[in-house]
Every structure is written in C-alpha cells, then in structure tokens.
Scaffold this active site. Structure first.
Site, PDB file in Angstrom:
ATOM      1  N   ASP A  91       0.724  -1.283  -0.124  1.00  0.00           N
ATOM      2  CA  ASP A  91      -0.314   0.109   0.118  1.00  0.00           C
ATOM      3  C   ASP A  91       1.227   1.508  -0.095  1.00  0.00           C
ATOM      4  O   ASP A  91       2.266   1.502   0.363  1.00  0.00           O
ATOM      5  CB  ASP A  91      -1.194   0.329   1.401  1.00  0.00           C
ATOM      6  CG  ASP A  91      -0.040  -0.380   2.166  1.00  0.00           C
ATOM      7  OD1 ASP A  91       0.934  -0.876   2.728  1.00  0.00           O
ATOM      8  OD2 ASP A  91      -0.759   0.581   3.595  1.00  0.00           O
ATOM      9  N   GLU A 149      -0.845  -1.725   5.171  1.00  0.00           N
ATOM     10  CA  GLU A 149      -0.027  -1.382   6.069  1.00  0.00           C
ATOM     11  C   GLU A 149       0.225  -0.565   6.981  1.00  0.00           C
ATOM     12  O   GLU A 149       0.117  -0.279   7.620  1.00  0.00           O
ATOM     13  CB  GLU A 149       1.529  -2.404   5.782  1.00  0.00           C
ATOM     14  CG  GLU A 149       2.229  -2.266   7.478  1.00  0.00           C
ATOM     15  CD  GLU A 149       3.161  -0.974   7.830  1.00  0.00           C
ATOM     16  OE1 GLU A 149       3.457  -1.074   8.583  1.00  0.00           O
ATOM     17  OE2 GLU A 149       3.088  -0.187   7.043  1.00  0.00           O
ATOM     18  N   GLU A 150       0.288   0.808   6.461  1.00  0.00           N
ATOM     19  CA  GLU A 150      -0.164   2.568   7.340  1.00  0.00           C
ATOM     20  C   GLU A 150      -1.315   2.131   7.775  1.00  0.00           C
ATOM     21  O   GLU A 150      -1.256   3.564   8.040  1.00  0.00           O
ATOM     22  CB  GLU A 150       0.326   2.550   5.362  1.00  0.00           C
ATOM     23  CG  GLU A 150       1.426   2.867   4.860  1.00  0.00           C
ATOM     24  CD  GLU A 150       2.722   3.526   5.657  1.00  0.00           C
ATOM     25  OE1 GLU A 150       2.355   3.486   7.011  1.00  0.00           O
ATOM     26  OE2 GLU A 150       3.757   3.341   4.838  1.00  0.00           O
ATOM     27  N   ARG A 189      18.583  -8.193  13.640  1.00  0.00           N
ATOM     28  CA  ARG A 189      18.434  -8.313  15.678  1.00  0.00           C
ATOM     29  C   ARG A 189      17.506  -9.239  15.810  1.00  0.00           C
ATOM     30  O   ARG A 189      16.769  -9.335  15.801  1.00  0.00           O
ATOM     31  CB  ARG A 189      18.787  -6.790  16.308  1.00  0.00           C
ATOM     32  CG  ARG A 189      16.756  -6.084  16.477  1.00  0.00           C
ATOM     33  CD  ARG A 189      17.914  -4.860  16.623  1.00  0.00           C
ATOM     34  NE  ARG A 189      18.109  -5.150  17.904  1.00  0.00           N
ATOM     35  CZ  ARG A 189      18.132  -5.028  19.377  1.00  0.00           C
ATOM     36  NH1 ARG A 189      17.055  -6.100  19.493  1.00  0.00           N
ATOM     37  NH2 ARG A 189      19.099  -5.286  20.042  1.00  0.00           N
ATOM     38  N   HIS A 376       7.806   8.238   4.145  1.00  0.00           N
ATOM     39  CA  HIS A 376       6.847   9.438   4.571  1.00  0.00           C
ATOM     40  C   HIS A 376       6.731  10.729   3.834  1.00  0.00           C
ATOM     41  O   HIS A 376       6.401  11.541   4.161  1.00  0.00           O
ATOM     42  CB  HIS A 376       6.017   9.464   5.821  1.00  0.00           C
ATOM     43  CG  HIS A 376       5.507   8.091   5.808  1.00  0.00           C
ATOM     44  ND1 HIS A 376       5.094   7.563   7.169  1.00  0.00           N
ATOM     45  CD2 HIS A 376       5.593   6.506   5.419  1.00  0.00           C
ATOM     46  CE1 HIS A 376       4.761   6.064   7.003  1.00  0.00           C
ATOM     47  NE2 HIS A 376       4.717   5.883   6.270  1.00  0.00           N
TER      48      HIS A 376
HETATM   49 ZN   LIG Z   1       5.252   3.783   6.465  1.00  0.00          ZN
HETATM   50 ZN   LIG Z   2       6.618   1.050   5.115  1.00  0.00          ZN
END
Ligand SMILES: [Zn+2]
Ligand SMILES: [Zn+2]
Length: 403
Positions: A91, A149-150, A189, A376
């Site tokens: 997205d 996801e956002e 990690r 962003h």
């Molecule tokens: Zn993002």
């Molecule tokens: Zn992202």
C-alpha cells in the site's frame, strides 16, 4: 551491484547472483510501474491486478482477494519439506509526491513514500526466480502480498483468512527498504526490532465560564495541562529505565476565546514500547492519571485507548539465518547493523506472533544520488540497487531454510 564474496562462491551461488543481476532491469521497471499507480490500504486493485498478471504469466499458483486485496502465491518444490513465508506490503500513503522523476505518482495525493512499491517488486522478483528453480530447494514458499500496512492493517485479517495454514507456515521473513541505513547495509537483530503502536483520544469535561471568575468553573485547560505533564511520568517513573517507551501527546485542543474558560479539552496521542509486558501497564497508567487528575479537579473525562500493532519481535534462530545470509550478500565495513531498533511500528508483528520469523531493514539511502529523504516525506525515494539485494537475500534464505 553486489560485491563478490571474499571466499569463492559455489557454482550455484555465483549462477544465482548473475541471474538475479540479470533480473535487475525488470525489478526497476516493476517498481516504477507500481510507483506510478500508488493505492491506499485495502484499495490496492491495480497493484493486485499487476501482481496477478505476473504470477499467472510465470505459472505460479496463487489466491487473490485475501483480506480484500491481498494475494498469496505458493511455490512448491518437487520435494516435500518446510514451509517458509515471505511477506511484502503493497500500500501507499496519502501524500502528494514532490519528486520530479519520470515515474512520479500519477494518482493525485497518493504516493509510495515508504518503499512498499519496492517491497512488492522484490517479492515478485523472488517469486519469478524461485518458480524457475524449484529443484534448488525443498518444501514450499508462500509469498504474501499484504494490503494496508500503513493502516488500518492487513496482516491480521490475512492471518484470520488462513494464510499461515494449509500448508502450515514454519517461519516467515520480510524486509523494509530503509533510508535510515545506507545502501549496502542490512539492519537485523533478534528480539525487538520495532515498537508496539497504541493510540488514545481523551476528552476532559469541565465547566466553562468567565475568564475572570475561575472559581465558578472547572477549567478543562488547566486539567488537560496537568494530564499532559503527568503522562510523561509513565515513562520517567513507571517503566523500568532499562526499557524504552514513548508517550506522546500529539494533539491538544481547547477553548474559543482568550477570556473564556473552556468547558472541554480534547487530546490524542500515541504510545510506543518494545517489551510486550508493558501492554498492560501503560494503558492502565494512562487511565489512572487521567481519572485521578480529573477527580482531583472536579472534571469528568472519556477515554478511547486502542492497541493497534504489537511490537515486532524477531526469533533468534531466524534472525541468525537472515544475518548469515545477508553477510554473504552485503560486504561493506558496516554491512550488518544490529543497532537498528526504531520506535516506528509495523503490522508484520502479527505474523511474528503467529510463527517464528525475522523482519529486517535493507539499507536503501544514497545521499550521493540525493536518495536519502526520510520515509513518508514527499521527496522520499530510494536507491533501486537495493531491489536486487533484497531478492538475493530472500532467495538465499529460502535455499538455506528449505534444504
Ligand atoms: Zn510507512
Ligand atoms: Zn513501510
């Protein structure tokens, strides 16, 4: 693009590298095509169509419409074995692109400003390579193209739709192109990589009145100010100082005139932490502080507190697999960067709660080419050399895990 290994690579390994290098122009083309047509969460229709066409043309079995716009591709070897999932989000963000590039967003107010176009291209490249090399691994690889996801989050609905079942996924990996790290590095990690994301909204309900006669009122501004300050004591005084946590009040609104005491104040904020044990403590303290201060001042309140994403916690074994594979791909002095934690959040965390896995950062910043703006940002862009590196890391992880 990718430096050669100091120990001579096996025939198989150098063949893989040259085949992935040959894929690089297509990776760039796919990424740019996706970049031109960015779509917001759960509306990734053109994106899903693009992915589906590619998978069909390569003869890869896949399921579409999973959690609205998600896609799951299944690539099986000729022999049974473990099941590894690879997750890519797809997205974009509600941002107006300000880059002047040939592949600039054609959708007004929407932009791939986080690199998910690159994640999709890397996953496609991995799928195309694996489909042509089904004898180089055993078992099954599931490639999960995830929407939203956002926000509001596509991982959880995809898990609920059964993407980790039938065949059951043994482990999952995923990457984020990362402009906080230079090209040629991998941030990996074990344990916590990214923070839990929680949000709250509160209204402080006082009693308005004349600015010169506070004794007749309950001043919501004074109450809110005390709450904002006191919320900072959660991190300073209640969380173990060895742990990391953030409480940020991002919005505070009250009042209409300089000589009027406001009857209502509104605030909202976000909470971040790594240790899952804080999932109970912090929301409790937020409410106790708001309730206690309101009670002491004669105000009332209402509070909405919601836990959006849990922290991203990597499994030690799978993180070691990624680290060992990545160090064969990335060979710069700072190649592997374990100090890469961020208070940013990611819904990859839901997959990692369900099965062991590793999420990692693939360095993609290149200041010399002016490709180093933060994620962003309306000028965000990354060095596309990282695309081939991502494919090589995924393919090597498959060949190592599914062997
Ligand atoms: Zn993002
Ligand atoms: Zn992202």
């Amino acid at each position: 693009m990718i430096s050669t290994s100091s120990s001579p690579p096996s025939v198989n390994s150098s063949r893989m590298r040259s085949e992935i290098q040959a894929l690089q122009p297509q990776l760039v083309e796919w990424r740019r095509r996706l970049h031109e047509r960015p779509e917001l969460g759960f509306r990734e229709h053109l994106t899903a169509e693009f992915i589906t066409q590619k998978l069909q043309s390569w003869g890869i079995e896949h399921q579409t419409g999973v959690a609205k716009t998600g896609i799951v591709a299944t690539i099986s070897s000729t022999q049974p074995g473990p099941v590894l999932a690879i997750r890519a989000d797809m997205d974009a963000l509600p941002i107006q692109e300000e880059n002047e590039v040939s592949y600039r967003s054609q959708h007004d107010g929407v932009m791939h400003a986080c690199g998910h176009d690159g994640h999709t291209a890397i996953a496609l490249g991995t799928a195309s390579y694996l489909a042509q090399h089904r004898d180089d691994f055993i078992g099954t690889v599931k490639i999960i193209f995830q929407p939203a996801e956002e926000g509001p989050g596509g991982a959880k609905p995809m898990i609920e739709a059964g993407v980790l079942k039938n065949p059951d996924v043994d482990a999952i990996i995923g990457l984020h192109l990362w402009n906080n790290l230079p090209l040629g590095t991998v941030g990996v990690r074990s344990g916590a990589l990214m923070a839990a994301v929680e949000c709250f909204r509160a209204r402080i309900l006082g009693k308005g009145g004349h600015g010169a006669m506070p004794h007749q009122t309950v001043d919501s501004v004074v109450v809110a100010a005390q709450i904002v300050n006191a919320l900072q004591t959660i991190v300073a005084r209640h969380v173990d100082p060895i742990e990391s946590a953030v409480v940020t009040v991002g919005e505070l609104h009250a009042g209409t005139a300089l000589n009027v005491i406001a009857d209502t104040a509104r605030m909202s904020g976000t909470v971040r932490y790594f240790n899952p044990a804080l999932a109970e403590l912090i929301p409790q303290r937020v409410e106790q502080i708001i309730a206690g201060i309101c009670q002491s001042q004669g105000a009332k309140y209402d509070l909405d507190y919601w836990q959006l994403y849990p922290p991203v916690i990597n499994d030690a074994g799978i993180a070691e697999l990624v680290r060992s594979v990545a160090s064969g791909v990335i060979e710069t002095p700072v190649g592997i960067v374990p100090e890469c934690q961020t208070m940013g959040g990611e819904d990859m965390s839901f997959f990692l709660q369900a099965v062991p896995g590793c999420y990692f950062f693939l360095g993609s910043a290149n200041p010399a080419k002016n490709l180093a703006h933060p994620h962003h940002h309306p000028h965000f862009d990354f060095d596309e050399t990282a695309l081939g590196m991502g494919v090589e890391i995924f393919v090597r992880c498959v060949e190592k895990f599914c062997s």
